[in-house]
Design a protein around this motif. Structure first.
Motif, mmCIF file in Angstrom:
data_model
loop_
_atom_site.group_PDB
_atom_site.id
_atom_site.type_symbol
_atom_site.label_atom_id
_atom_site.label_comp_id
_atom_site.label_asym_id
_atom_site.label_seq_id
_atom_site.Cartn_x
_atom_site.Cartn_y
_atom_site.Cartn_z
ATOM 1 N N ALA A 71 0.823 -0.951 -0.039
ATOM 2 C CA ALA A 71 -0.616 0.222 -0.129
ATOM 3 C C ALA A 71 0.813 1.078 0.041
ATOM 4 O O ALA A 71 0.563 1.963 -0.422
ATOM 5 C CB ALA A 71 -0.616 -0.421 1.195
ATOM 6 N N LEU A 72 1.719 1.465 0.604
ATOM 7 C CA LEU A 72 2.752 2.778 0.450
ATOM 8 C C LEU A 72 3.735 2.375 -0.473
ATOM 9 O O LEU A 72 3.513 3.940 -1.263
ATOM 10 C CB LEU A 72 4.193 2.072 1.577
ATOM 11 N N ARG A 73 3.655 1.591 -1.299
ATOM 12 C CA ARG A 73 4.639 1.423 -2.294
ATOM 13 C C ARG A 73 3.693 2.381 -3.261
ATOM 14 O O ARG A 73 3.943 2.795 -4.320
ATOM 15 C CB ARG A 73 4.949 -0.270 -2.862
ATOM 16 N N PHE A 74 2.270 1.825 -3.300
ATOM 17 C CA PHE A 74 1.100 1.884 -4.094
ATOM 18 C C PHE A 74 1.021 3.718 -4.286
ATOM 19 O O PHE A 74 1.048 4.289 -5.473
ATOM 20 C CB PHE A 74 0.045 1.478 -3.530
ATOM 21 N N ASP A 75 1.203 4.091 -2.642
ATOM 22 C CA ASP A 75 0.620 5.636 -2.477
ATOM 23 C C ASP A 75 1.792 6.277 -2.791
ATOM 24 O O ASP A 75 2.015 7.428 -3.857
ATOM 25 C CB ASP A 75 0.615 6.011 -1.113
ATOM 26 N N ASN A 76 2.889 6.031 -2.874
ATOM 27 C CA ASN A 76 4.194 6.597 -3.859
ATOM 28 C C ASN A 76 4.218 6.435 -4.660
ATOM 29 O O ASN A 76 5.100 7.693 -5.998
ATOM 30 C CB ASN A 76 5.506 5.721 -2.937
ATOM 31 N N HIS A 77 3.751 5.814 -5.790
ATOM 32 C CA HIS A 77 4.013 5.376 -7.277
ATOM 33 C C HIS A 77 3.348 6.574 -7.255
ATOM 34 O O HIS A 77 3.084 7.335 -8.415
ATOM 35 C CB HIS A 77 3.953 3.978 -7.442
ATOM 36 N N HIS A 78 2.018 6.278 -7.400
ATOM 37 C CA HIS A 78 1.059 7.678 -7.647
ATOM 38 C C HIS A 78 0.450 8.448 -7.178
ATOM 39 O O HIS A 78 0.043 9.803 -8.240
ATOM 40 C CB HIS A 78 -0.725 6.510 -7.640
ATOM 41 N N GLY A 79 0.884 8.952 -6.082
ATOM 42 C CA GLY A 79 0.830 10.519 -5.122
ATOM 43 C C GLY A 79 2.482 11.461 -4.609
ATOM 44 O O GLY A 79 2.197 12.066 -4.044
ATOM 45 N N GLY A 80 2.822 10.589 -5.109
ATOM 46 C CA GLY A 80 4.773 10.657 -4.400
ATOM 47 C C GLY A 80 5.096 11.735 -4.407
ATOM 48 O O GLY A 80 6.307 12.380 -4.001
ATOM 49 N N SER A 81 5.654 12.160 -5.676
ATOM 50 C CA SER A 81 5.718 12.742 -6.752
ATOM 51 C C SER A 81 5.022 14.073 -7.083
ATOM 52 O O SER A 81 3.972 13.854 -6.931
ATOM 53 C CB SER A 81 6.699 12.476 -7.878
ATOM 54 N N PRO A 82 5.144 15.652 -7.329
ATOM 55 C CA PRO A 82 4.133 16.225 -7.848
ATOM 56 C C PRO A 82 4.345 16.515 -9.163
ATOM 57 O O PRO A 82 3.073 16.713 -9.243
ATOM 58 C CB PRO A 82 5.850 17.327 -7.989
ATOM 59 N N GLY A 83 4.779 14.966 -10.205
ATOM 60 C CA GLY A 83 4.187 15.439 -11.004
ATOM 61 C C GLY A 83 3.369 14.276 -11.248
ATOM 62 O O GLY A 83 2.444 14.439 -11.700
ATOM 63 N N ALA A 84 3.113 13.253 -10.841
ATOM 64 C CA ALA A 84 2.301 12.343 -10.106
ATOM 65 C C ALA A 84 1.180 13.162 -9.833
ATOM 66 O O ALA A 84 -0.141 13.178 -9.881
ATOM 67 C CB ALA A 84 2.659 11.160 -9.384
ATOM 68 N N ALA A 85 1.303 14.147 -8.642
ATOM 69 C CA ALA A 85 0.039 14.280 -8.328
ATOM 70 C C ALA A 85 -0.752 15.128 -9.425
ATOM 71 O O ALA A 85 -2.124 15.411 -9.332
ATOM 72 C CB ALA A 85 0.730 15.846 -7.364
ATOM 73 N N ALA A 86 0.247 16.035 -9.853
ATOM 74 C CA ALA A 86 -0.518 16.656 -11.309
ATOM 75 C C ALA A 86 -1.625 16.048 -12.201
ATOM 76 O O ALA A 86 -2.271 16.896 -12.728
ATOM 77 C CB ALA A 86 1.062 17.811 -11.971
ATOM 78 N N ALA A 87 -0.734 15.221 -12.473
ATOM 79 C CA ALA A 87 -1.219 13.979 -13.319
ATOM 80 C C ALA A 87 -2.461 13.538 -13.058
ATOM 81 O O ALA A 87 -3.113 13.448 -13.935
ATOM 82 C CB ALA A 87 -0.278 13.054 -13.780
ATOM 83 N N LEU A 88 -2.366 13.321 -11.511
ATOM 84 C CA LEU A 88 -3.833 13.041 -10.597
ATOM 85 C C LEU A 88 -5.182 14.074 -10.992
ATOM 86 O O LEU A 88 -6.437 13.557 -11.462
ATOM 87 C CB LEU A 88 -3.069 12.480 -9.763
#
Length: 253
Positions: A71-88
């Protein structure tokens, strides 16, 4: 003094009792050997219930730790970086825009309301003599004719009874009732649409199916009304699942 007549009886009992006991003991030992398979029955290394419970708890703890790590790996993969947050965020905004176009959100504006109803009896409680049962009820094609005419006139959204019409909606006739998304309705059937009322009325007047229905309405007393007013449509709230659709490529292949 000892009674000499009792001695032979005691000797006879021991003579036959001892062999019987020995035979019974042999049978018991043989049965025990067969059940144990030659091993000791009460071994000190036999698993106990407390050991089984402890092993099960350790397995649960191990799996819980693995689940937490994934679960921690999934959260870091999808929302752990600014780029991922912008894409989401971009995907969420795109989904919200498509939800409105797909009819998943409420809609309000000027529009048109069409009501279809089965034929009613006259003052004497009779129907026209030359009418068949099919002539006196609203059919599936009648409702679809009205809906299609509204769409062709640029309707922004359509609702039948209390349900929003979306791409997967399919009104069906079941006897003299309407089946829509697993729910049944009885007439009158109210079809509401948000859009240009004049354009939708013109499309209804030009629709062959609606024109035919109007003729039956005049001949057999079916109900048909049009009303221009502000319309408020609900959003489709049920789950939208495509059973047979597949994602399309960039060029539609």
């Amino acid at each position: 003094m000892t009674d000499r007549r009792e001695l032979p009886r005691k000797r006879s009992v021991w003579r036959f009792g001892v062999p019987v006991v020995c035979v019974a003991a042999g049978l018991l030992l043989g049965t025990t050997y067969g059940v144990s398979g030659g091993d000791e029955i009460r071994r000190s290394d036999a698993p106990r219930l407390v050991d089984l419970v402890r092993e099960a708890q350790q397995s649960v703890d191990r799996l819980s730790a693995e689940q937490g790590a994934l679960a921690l790996r999934f959260d870091n993969h999808h929302g752990g970086s600014p780029g991922a947050a912008a894409a989401l965020t971009a995907m969420t905004d795109r989904g919200n825009a498509l939800a409105a176009q797909a009819g998943l959100t409420p809609l309000r504006g000027p529009g048109l309301v069409v009501t279809l109803n089965d034929a009613q009896r006259d003052a004497q409680g009779r129907f026209p003599r030359d009418a068949s049962p099919d002539d006196l009820v609203v059919h599936q094609q009648d409702i679809q004719g009205v809906i299609n005419a509204m769409w062709s006139a640029g309707a922004e959204g359509i609702q039948v009874q209390d349900q929003r019409i979306i791409a997967t909606s399919a009104p069906r006739c079941v006897g003299n009732t309407l089946l829509l998304n697993g729910r049944t309705y009885s007439p009158p059937y109210v079809i509401s649409a948000v859009g240009d009322p004049g354009a939708m009325q013109a499309a209804l007047a030009e629709s062959p199916l609606v024109t035919l229905y109007k003729r039956y309405a005049v001949r057999f007393g079916l109900g048909y009304t049009e009303e221009t007013r502000d319309v408020e449509l609900v959003g489709h709230s049920e789950s939208v699942r495509m059973k047979f659709a597949q994602p399309m490529g960039p060029l539609g292949y």
